[in-house]
Write a protein that holds these residues in place. Sequence first.
Motif, PDB file in Angstrom:
ATOM      1  N   GLY A  65       0.785  -1.228   0.000  1.00  0.00           N
ATOM      2  CA  GLY A  65       0.000   0.000   0.000  1.00  0.00           C
ATOM      3  C   GLY A  65       0.814   1.272   0.000  1.00  0.00           C
ATOM      4  O   GLY A  65       0.258   2.368   0.053  1.00  0.00           O
ATOM      5  N   TRP A  66       2.109   1.141  -0.087  1.00  0.00           N
ATOM      6  CA  TRP A  66       2.966   2.330  -0.034  1.00  0.00           C
ATOM      7  C   TRP A  66       2.814   3.215  -1.264  1.00  0.00           C
ATOM      8  O   TRP A  66       2.986   4.432  -1.178  1.00  0.00           O
ATOM      9  N   ALA A  67       2.503   2.630  -2.411  1.00  0.00           N
ATOM     10  CA  ALA A  67       2.378   3.400  -3.652  1.00  0.00           C
ATOM     11  C   ALA A  67       0.966   3.923  -3.877  1.00  0.00           C
ATOM     12  O   ALA A  67       0.680   4.505  -4.908  1.00  0.00           O
ATOM     13  N   THR A  68       0.087   3.707  -2.900  1.00  0.00           N
ATOM     14  CA  THR A  68      -1.268   4.248  -2.974  1.00  0.00           C
ATOM     15  C   THR A  68      -1.247   5.626  -2.314  1.00  0.00           C
ATOM     16  O   THR A  68      -1.007   5.745  -1.119  1.00  0.00           O
ATOM     17  N   MET A  69      -1.464   6.627  -3.110  1.00  0.00           N
ATOM     18  CA  MET A  69      -1.370   7.996  -2.617  1.00  0.00           C
ATOM     19  C   MET A  69      -2.629   8.374  -1.842  1.00  0.00           C
ATOM     20  O   MET A  69      -3.714   7.847  -2.104  1.00  0.00           O
ATOM     21  N   PRO A  70      -2.471   9.258  -0.873  1.00  0.00           N
ATOM     22  CA  PRO A  70      -3.642   9.724  -0.117  1.00  0.00           C
ATOM     23  C   PRO A  70      -4.722  10.239  -1.067  1.00  0.00           C
ATOM     24  O   PRO A  70      -4.426  10.945  -2.031  1.00  0.00           O
ATOM     25  N   GLY A  71      -5.947   9.821  -0.823  1.00  0.00           N
ATOM     26  CA  GLY A  71      -7.060  10.242  -1.656  1.00  0.00           C
ATOM     27  C   GLY A  71      -7.300   9.360  -2.871  1.00  0.00           C
ATOM     28  O   GLY A  71      -8.210   9.626  -3.646  1.00  0.00           O
ATOM     29  N   THR A  72      -6.484   8.321  -3.043  1.00  0.00           N
ATOM     30  CA  THR A  72      -6.686   7.406  -4.165  1.00  0.00           C
ATOM     31  C   THR A  72      -6.957   6.007  -3.630  1.00  0.00           C
ATOM     32  O   THR A  72      -6.693   5.722  -2.462  1.00  0.00           O
ATOM     33  N   SER A  73      -7.460   5.150  -4.490  1.00  0.00           N
ATOM     34  CA  SER A  73      -7.771   3.792  -4.039  1.00  0.00           C
ATOM     35  C   SER A  73      -6.819   2.748  -4.619  1.00  0.00           C
ATOM     36  O   SER A  73      -6.829   1.609  -4.176  1.00  0.00           O
ATOM     37  N   GLU A  74      -6.021   3.124  -5.594  1.00  0.00           N
ATOM     38  CA  GLU A  74      -5.095   2.185  -6.213  1.00  0.00           C
ATOM     39  C   GLU A  74      -3.684   2.752  -6.222  1.00  0.00           C
ATOM     40  O   GLU A  74      -3.489   3.956  -6.295  1.00  0.00           O
TER      41      GLU A  74
END
Length: 101
Positions: free
Chosen positions: A77-86
């Motif tokens: 989940g590290w590459a999931t940016m705040p405000g995104t789901s993927e």
Amino acid sequence: MAFDAIAVTVIGFNWSDLVTGSTAQQMAVEQSRTDVIAALTSICVDQSKRDPQLAERVALLKGASSYKRSDTVMENGWATMPGTSEGNRLVAVACAAKVGV
């Protein structure tokens, strides 16, 4: 006179840094993409540092084959940016290189 104009144009585009508008636009898009990935990679690295299971996940990352490392970052989940789901695959590739060092 016309020959001089043609010669200057040919020399200008072939031997100097003159580019067409579409080439300049393409260069700007590529540079923007590179800059965005670099900025998001910093967020990814920061998110990895906040992970309570960082040590074991980094060990898994280091043990993974080079083409699987980005998958590991995505799964964490590290590459999931705040405000995104993927997660972002390009960010994951860059992040894996920085975290797995």
